[in-house]
Write a protein that holds these residues in place. Structure first.
Motif, short mmCIF file in Angstrom:
data_model
loop_
_atom_site.label_atom_id
_atom_site.label_comp_id
_atom_site.label_asym_id
_atom_site.label_seq_id
_atom_site.Cartn_x
_atom_site.Cartn_y
_atom_site.Cartn_z
N GLY A 17 42.60 42.07 32.39
CA GLY A 17 42.83 43.15 33.32
C GLY A 17 43.41 42.65 34.62
N ILE A 18 43.81 43.59 35.48
CA ILE A 18 44.29 43.31 36.83
C ILE A 18 43.39 44.09 37.77
CG2 ILE A 18 46.23 43.49 38.43
CD1 ILE A 18 46.81 41.57 36.17
N GLU A 19 42.93 43.44 38.84
CA GLU A 19 41.96 44.07 39.73
C GLU A 19 42.60 45.19 40.55
OE1 GLU A 19 38.31 42.51 42.44
OE2 GLU A 19 40.29 41.78 43.04
N LEU A 20 41.93 46.32 40.57
CA LEU A 20 42.38 47.44 41.40
C LEU A 20 42.32 47.08 42.88
CD1 LEU A 20 40.54 50.36 39.58
CD2 LEU A 20 43.01 50.12 39.76
N GLY A 21 43.29 47.52 43.63
CA GLY A 21 43.30 47.28 45.07
C GLY A 21 43.99 45.99 45.45
N THR A 22 43.58 44.87 44.83
CA THR A 22 44.17 43.58 45.18
C THR A 22 45.34 43.20 44.29
OG1 THR A 22 42.76 42.28 43.67
CG2 THR A 22 41.87 42.78 45.87
N THR A 23 45.45 43.80 43.11
CA THR A 23 46.42 43.46 42.05
C THR A 23 46.33 41.98 41.65
OG1 THR A 23 48.33 43.01 43.50
CG2 THR A 23 48.00 45.30 42.78
N LYS A 24 45.15 41.41 41.75
CA LYS A 24 44.97 40.01 41.36
C LYS A 24 44.61 39.89 39.88
CE LYS A 24 43.50 38.30 45.92
NZ LYS A 24 44.63 37.38 46.12
N ARG A 25 45.11 38.80 39.29
CA ARG A 25 44.70 38.46 37.93
C ARG A 25 43.25 37.96 37.95
NH1 ARG A 25 47.06 34.10 37.11
NH2 ARG A 25 48.29 33.94 39.01
N MET A 26 42.61 37.97 36.78
CA MET A 26 41.19 37.61 36.74
C MET A 26 40.95 36.17 37.17
SD MET A 26 39.49 40.32 35.93
CE MET A 26 40.65 41.10 37.06
N SER A 27 41.83 35.25 36.85
CA SER A 27 41.63 33.87 37.28
C SER A 27 41.72 33.76 38.80
CB SER A 27 42.67 32.94 36.62
OG SER A 27 43.98 33.23 37.08
N GLU A 28 42.56 34.57 39.42
CA GLU A 28 42.66 34.58 40.87
C GLU A 28 41.38 35.12 41.50
OE1 GLU A 28 47.28 35.23 41.98
OE2 GLU A 28 46.38 36.90 40.89
N VAL A 29 40.81 36.14 40.90
CA VAL A 29 39.55 36.69 41.40
C VAL A 29 38.44 35.64 41.29
CG1 VAL A 29 37.78 38.47 41.05
CG2 VAL A 29 40.20 39.07 40.83
N ILE A 30 38.42 34.89 40.18
CA ILE A 30 37.40 33.86 39.99
C ILE A 30 37.53 32.77 41.06
CG2 ILE A 30 36.63 32.02 38.45
CD1 ILE A 30 37.49 33.89 36.10
N VAL A 31 38.75 32.30 41.28
CA VAL A 31 38.98 31.25 42.27
C VAL A 31 38.54 31.73 43.65
CG1 VAL A 31 40.80 30.00 43.51
CG2 VAL A 31 40.82 30.09 41.01
N GLU A 32 38.92 32.93 44.00
CA GLU A 32 38.63 33.47 45.33
C GLU A 32 37.13 33.73 45.52
OE1 GLU A 32 39.67 37.71 47.14
OE2 GLU A 32 41.44 36.42 47.00
N THR A 33 36.49 34.30 44.51
CA THR A 33 35.09 34.73 44.65
C THR A 33 34.11 33.57 44.50
OG1 THR A 33 35.74 36.87 43.71
CG2 THR A 33 33.38 36.40 43.86
N ALA A 34 34.39 32.69 43.54
CA ALA A 34 33.48 31.56 43.30
C ALA A 34 33.78 30.37 44.19
CB ALA A 34 33.55 31.14 41.83
N GLY A 35 34.94 30.38 44.86
CA GLY A 35 35.31 29.27 45.72
C GLY A 35 35.55 27.98 44.96
N VAL A 36 36.20 28.10 43.78
CA VAL A 36 36.48 26.93 42.95
C VAL A 36 37.98 26.67 42.91
CG1 VAL A 36 34.43 27.35 41.53
CG2 VAL A 36 36.64 28.30 40.80
N ALA A 37 38.35 25.46 42.51
CA ALA A 37 39.77 25.12 42.35
C ALA A 37 40.33 25.84 41.12
CB ALA A 37 39.93 23.62 42.21
N ALA A 38 41.61 26.17 41.18
CA ALA A 38 42.25 26.88 40.07
C ALA A 38 42.19 26.10 38.77
CB ALA A 38 43.70 27.22 40.42
N ASP A 39 42.19 24.77 38.85
CA ASP A 39 42.19 23.98 37.62
C ASP A 39 40.82 23.91 36.94
OD1 ASP A 39 40.84 22.21 39.28
OD2 ASP A 39 42.37 20.64 39.19
N ARG A 40 39.82 24.59 37.52
CA ARG A 40 38.52 24.72 36.85
C ARG A 40 38.44 25.98 36.01
NH1 ARG A 40 33.52 23.99 40.85
NH2 ARG A 40 32.47 24.89 39.02
#
Length: 331
Positions: free
Chosen positions: A107-130
């Motif tokens: 899915g794509i997040e409503l409002g932010t139009t972010k992909r799920m991996s982007e939401v994970i990186v932003e919310t969990a504060g982890v590096a994208a390569d995790r």
């Protein structure tokens, strides 16, 4: 002792827990409802979603997310796309320092139009390569039944992708690695919207020519958006693109196609929701994907019409007529 945790006890989360167990992993399923966790532990079944599946003895369940995540080196996220941010904000503090986060969400997040991996990186504060994305033709009941299938494991870190690949390789599921996270995620998200369109057409009584047209032109608009966002266009010819699209647009097991068929028969959004009783990700994602395409100047006419049917009350026949009356152009 390390283990894998699957956060979400829906159809795909439950089937994925079985895959992990069959590949040799100890698995904990987190269920939002304590009665579901208790049922899994007592009967080895999740009757709400996959009543015919008997889970292996190496799978257990809990309704306590902290207990589930503690010690997990592989954290699989299998909740509805639009609930990910809120849930993960509560769970992030329990993550192990170098755990691998696996997204099953399309899915794509409503409002932010972010992909799920982007939401994970932003919310969990982890590096994208995790963050690893698992996608492709993943109809949960067939995989739960041990039917032959393939899937894609996408990550910018190939070592981490290979780790997940080995963790889900079984006699019935063959995973392929890919480093195009953007393309793999877009393929999985947009195909839900195209599957709604295919279901709407089927509900209207239209046949295979219409379905084939929607699949191929739907793939074209997915690829246009993907290229605009930096994806490899070849990704859309593979399992994460065409493979997932064909399965979701043609199978009666597809929630999005089934939901669309109710709309095509003239039912309202609320009536279709009551009839299907499961989340059709494309219904909400079509809004975010429309916004994403407009922001990047990408034409996505099928997505636009699905959004009009789902959220503006457009008649499916008028939407189909709008698609057919577009200005002729080269393929």
């Amino acid at each position: 002792m390390t283990h894998a945790v699957v956060l979400g006890a829906g159809s795909w989360g439950t089937a994925f827990a079985k895959v992990l167990a069959d590949a040799g992993r100890e698995v904990v399923i987190w269920a939002r409802r304590p009665d579901v966790a208790e049922l899994i532990n007592k009967t080895r079944t999740n009757s709400d979603y996959l009543p015919d599946l008997r889970l292996p003895p190496t799978v257990r369940a809990t309704a306590d997310p902290a207990e589930a995540i503690s010690g997990a080196d592989l954290v699989v996220l299998a909740v509805p796309s639009q609930t990910l941010r809120g849930n993960l904000a509560d769970w992030a503090g329990h993550l192990e320092p170098d755990s691998t986060l696996v997204s099953l969400m399309k899915g794509i997040e409503l409002g932010t139009t972010k992909r799920m991996s982007e939401v994970i990186v932003e919310t969990a504060g982890v590096a994208a390569d995790r963050v690893v994305v698992v996608t492709g033709p993943n109809l949960a009941p067939e995989i739960a039944d041990g039917q032959i299938a393939a899937t894609v494991v996408a990550c910018t870190d190939m070592d981490r992708a290979t780790l997940v690949q080995s963790s889900i390789s079984t006699s019935y599921l063959r995973p392929y690695t890919n480093d195009d996270v953007i393309g793999c995620e877009l393929g999985g998200a947009v195909k839900n919207v195209i599957a709604l369109a295919a279901g709407i057409a089927a509900g209207m009584g239209l046949g295979d020519n219409t379905r084939a047209t929607l699949i191929t032109r739907g793939l074209a608009e997915t690829a246009r958006l993907g290229v605009a966002l930096g994806a490899d266009p070849l990704t859309f010819a593979g399992l994460a693109g065409m493979g997932d699209l064909v399965a979701t647009c043609t199978s009666p097991l597809s929630r999005n196609r089934t939901f669309g068929a109710h709309l095509g028969r003239g039912e309202t959004l609320e009536q279709a929701q009551r009839a299907t009783r499961q989340t059709a990700e494309g219904v909400k994602s079509c809004l975010a994907i429309r916004d994403l395409s407009r922001a990047h100047g990408v034409e996505m006419p099928i997505t636009e019409q699905v959004e009009r049917i789902c959220h503006e009350g457009a008649d499916p026949r008028a939407a189909m007529a709008a698609l057919m009356s577009r200005k002729p152009r080269p393929e």
